[in-house]
Design an enzyme around this catalytic site. Structure first.
Site, PDB file in Angstrom:
ATOM      1  N   GLU A   1      -7.207  -5.941  -0.520  1.00 24.31           N
ATOM      2  CA  GLU A   1      -7.230  -4.947   0.556  1.00 24.31           C
ATOM      3  C   GLU A   1      -6.105  -3.949   0.346  1.00 24.31           C
ATOM      4  O   GLU A   1      -4.992  -4.314  -0.050  1.00 24.31           O
ATOM      5  CB  GLU A   1      -7.074  -5.664   1.906  1.00 24.31           C
ATOM      6  CG  GLU A   1      -7.158  -4.767   3.126  1.00 24.31           C
ATOM      7  CD  GLU A   1      -5.792  -4.374   3.699  1.00 24.31           C
ATOM      8  OE1 GLU A   1      -5.761  -3.776   4.787  1.00 24.31           O
ATOM      9  OE2 GLU A   1      -4.758  -4.665   3.059  1.00 24.31           O
TER      10      GLU A   1
ATOM     11  N   ARG B   1      -9.012   2.267  11.734  1.00 31.39           N
ATOM     12  CA  ARG B   1      -8.159   1.832  10.617  1.00 31.39           C
ATOM     13  C   ARG B   1      -9.053   1.625   9.390  1.00 31.39           C
ATOM     14  O   ARG B   1      -9.731   0.601   9.265  1.00 31.39           O
ATOM     15  CB  ARG B   1      -7.440   0.529  10.983  1.00 31.39           C
ATOM     16  CG  ARG B   1      -6.421   0.051   9.956  1.00 31.39           C
ATOM     17  CD  ARG B   1      -5.849  -1.305  10.364  1.00 31.39           C
ATOM     18  NE  ARG B   1      -4.745  -1.709   9.518  1.00 31.39           N
ATOM     19  CZ  ARG B   1      -3.464  -1.406   9.733  1.00 31.39           C
ATOM     20  NH1 ARG B   1      -3.141  -0.671  10.786  1.00 31.39           N
ATOM     21  NH2 ARG B   1      -2.520  -1.810   8.914  1.00 31.39           N
TER      22      ARG B   1
ATOM     23  N   CYS C   1       0.803  -1.221   0.000  1.00 35.47           N
ATOM     24  CA  CYS C   1       0.000   0.000   0.000  1.00 35.47           C
ATOM     25  C   CYS C   1       0.838   1.274   0.000  1.00 35.47           C
ATOM     26  O   CYS C   1       0.306   2.360  -0.180  1.00 35.47           O
ATOM     27  CB  CYS C   1      -0.917   0.014   1.221  1.00 35.47           C
ATOM     28  SG  CYS C   1      -0.018  -0.012   2.795  1.00 35.47           S
TER      29      CYS C   1
END
Length: 702
Positions: free
Chosen positions: A111, A155, A72
């Site tokens: 994700e 989160r 990410c």
């Protein structure tokens, strides 16, 4: 029978803990970080060491679900946000695409950080979803928060779910369990690292507020504060302080545990003291079990847990993925409409040209007028899409009667708000509204959308096109689906053009000679692509050259350069004699170019070409390849070429791709025109995908 899944970018096993607990079986895992591999092996007994950039997907065992919390940092606010320009981490998404294309599992769960949704104004996510849609997957996404799944951590993560059976995932069915405080998750005893009272400042009670995120900022370490954009006497605001210096009350939830924080500087105020979170608490805040084995240094473990996924969140998500895609499915009306839209969108993605859609030229012009102003007149675009979709699903309804209080009317706004606008926002349409197209004053009037509709739409051409399309569908019984596909096709093209801004080397370099240009093309052709289709690039490069020389060289006077057609259609089906075609003014063939990428010219290739042009009066037929003729074929090839010249009169010319481009570039007055053509063509050609465009930018940025 157990469902099988693969665990990509496995880290320390967050996905695995979640899916194993649901009875699924992991058949493959991959990770490249040494410490993460060690922790994974300690807990699951499997060696996850594997670099997927070097993986041949065909060697993987069959599986039902692909799971990937792909890197990410390229998209994270905490990172540099280089996105696809991060050659190491930003393009790993295409390795996932490659595996999905070759193995074609039923479903996937991806994700990443919440910022991916907005990265590059949403264009990055658009490119990703489009790539997944093109593989045949129905795709939906939503930002989920760990604090809604039984852990005290704010989160936010974007979850992208896909299925290859035209089922659209319904996120609303995921079971949530909200948490508002850290207190029940903290250690009661142990060796805590407390701060001395001189090291921090607590806020006055009147300055302490519960934030929307659930955080309660209550103090700060007496460290240097931020300077830029900070007003005086604002130390009571959390944004003034760097994250490791902030102190949060245990009565609220904790901020995101980040991979960049390897010192564990997470400070909380609990039982009237300020201390660090313990390592065990950090793991607990991510939903890891108490018996999870932690090996290695504290710094590495802080990094690992910050890089992991929230286990309870993934578990509830995966439970619903299994339920909707593999057990019960979902026959609710909303899902049917969503699936209809998803199927329509995927059909539009497969269209290569507007000419494929059965609309007259006049009807196509109406659509072009609407899409041209899609971004500025969003309400018109949204209302038209809503009306046409409703017409497809309810053929008897006159969709011009767009309000329920009209005689035989229906509620267009309700249908739009519930289905159309959410779908358009998911797909990143330029015309997507925040709520509904009917919130536009000119369109919300309680008057039918007949040709004499008085509502004020600023652009008269758009207004006319909008009303003519609806009139065409209702009065002339034209197909609303054809109009929708045309709108979606043009909208996707418009969005693509804004998604990846190709770097122009003319601007980025002060001087670019022919050798530099050839070097760039070689790198672009031979970039390590994860997807197929690079063989179109030499064709596009040569076509870009021909666009220049057909205007500058005398031998092309009164000649016509034809548009590029599909490089992958066989010549018989496409009706073409080659990749690049130039004809005389009377329509007869003048010159044809056939391009081969990493295929050496041979006699079979020439004989096939001869069959295609033998009945024509063509003068030149070029076979250009990136490879030379093999030594044992040279004599046979040129004997065949001479025979064709004697029999037919056509000159068959075999040459190299790069040497031909170089030769023609030397004839041009300005090579900048070639580069501009090449950029325009790789931006617009339907067989060039996002990975090819991203590769060009990466090459220029090295």
């Amino acid at each position: 029978m157990k469902l099988k899944y693969i665990d990509l970018f496995a880290g320390i096993g967050g996905f695995r803990l979640a899916l194993d607990s649901l009875g699924a079986k992991c058949v493959f895992s991959s990770e490249i970080e040494k410490h993460a591999i060690d922790v994974y092996k300690e807990n699951f007994g499997d060696d996850s060491e594997c670099d997927i950039t070097n993986l041949d997907p065909s060697t993987l065992p069959d599986f039902d679900i692909l799971c990937a919390g792909f890197p990410c940092q390229a998209f994270s606010v905490s990172g540099r946000q280089k996105g696809f320009a991060d050659a190491t981490r930003g393009t790993l998404f295409f390795d996932i695409v490659k595996i999905l294309r070759i193995k074609n599992p039923s479903a996937f769960i991806l994700e990443n950080v919440q910022n991916l949704e907005k990265h590059n104004k949403g264009n990055t996510l658009f490119v990703m979803i489009k790539a997944l849609n093109e593989l045949g997957y129905s795709v939906s996404y939503k930002v989920l928060n760990a604090k809604d799944f039984g852990v005290p951590q704010n989160r936010e993560r974007i979850i992208i779910v896909g299925n290859n059976k035209n089922k659209v995932f319904n996120f609303d069915k995921i079971k949530i369990k909200k948490v508002h405080s850290m207190k029940n998750f903290l250690d009661n005893d142990g060796e805590f690292e407390y701060l001395d009272e001189k090291e921090y400042t607590l806020l006055d009670n009147k300055q302490i507020k519960l934030q929307k995120s659930g955080l309660i900022f209550c103090g700060y370490r007496n460290k240097k504060t931020r300077i830029n954009g900070v007003r005086k006497e604002t130390n009571h605001l959390s944004r003034v302080h760097k994250q490791p210096n902030r102190i949060y009350s245990s009565s609220g939830v904790h901020p995101t545990i980040a991979s960049q924080e390897q010192s564990g500087r997470y400070f909380i105020y609990d039982k009237e003291k300020v201390r660090k979170l313990t390592l065990n608490e950090c793991f607990r805040f991510m939903g890891f079990p108490e018996n999870f084995k932690k090996i290695g240094s504290k710094a590495k473990l802080y990094e690992r847990i910050g890089n992991s996924v929230c286990v309870p969140m993934i578990k509830e998500l995966a439970k619903e993925v299994i339920n909707q895609f593999f057990i019960n499915g979902d026959s609710v009306n909303m899902i049917n409409i969503s699936e209809y839209l998803e199927t329509l969108y995927k059909e539009s993605l497969s269209i290569k040209s507007l000419d494929e859609i059965e609309l007259s030229e006049k009807q196509k012009e109406y659509v072009k007028n609407i899409v041209k102003k899609e971004e500025t007149l969003k309400g018109v675009y949204t209302v038209l899409v809503t009306s046409l979709v409703y017409k497809c699903l309810n053929p008897e309804q006159d969709v011009r009667l767009h309000q329920a209080n009209m005689n035989n009317g229906y509620s267009g706004r309700t249908f739009d708000t519930k289905y159309i606008t959410p779908f358009m926002k998911q797909k990143k349409f330029l015309g997507a509204m925040k709520e509904s197209g009917w919130l536009t004053r000119s369109l919300e009037q309680n008057i039918p959308y007949n040709l004499d509709f008085p509502g004020k739409i600023n652009n008269t051409l758009v207004k006319k096109s909008f009303l003519e399309i609806l009139n065409d569908v209702e009065e002339n019984k034209e197909n609303p689906k054809a109009y929708l596909k045309a709108m979606f096709y043009l909208s996707i093209k418009a969005k693509e053009e804004k998604s990846i801004m190709l770097i122009n080397p003319i601007i980025s370099e002060s001087k670019l000679n022919i050798e530099n240009i050839i070097g760039l093309l070689q790198k672009h052709f031979y970039y390590p692509y994860k997807s197929r289709g690079a063989s179109i690039l030499p064709v596009v490069a040569l076509y870009s050259v021909y666009e220049c020389i057909s205007k500058e060289l005398k031998r092309f006077n009164d000649k016509k350069l034809h548009k590029l057609s599909s490089h992958y259609s066989c010549d018989k089906s496409s009706g073409n004699t080659g990749d690049i075609v130039i004809s005389n003014s009377d329509g007869s063939l003048y010159e044809v170019v056939e391009v081969k990428f990493d295929i050496a010219p041979n006699c079979t290739m020439i004989e096939d070409a001869y069959k295609k042009f033998s009945s024509t009066t063509i003068q030149r037929y070029y076979i250009l390849s990136t490879l030379s003729i093999k030594d044992d074929e040279v004599e046979k090839v040129y004997d065949l070429i001479n025979r064709i010249r004697e029999e037919h009169g056509c000159q068959v010319i075999i040459n190299g791709v790069f040497s031909t481009i170089k030769y023609y570039l030397r004839l041009l007055e300005n090579t900048d025109f070639f580069l501009e053509n090449y950029l325009d063509n790789i931006k617009r050609h339907p067989e060039i995908n996002a990975e090819h465009q991203i590769a060009w930018n990466n090459i220029l940025q090295v």
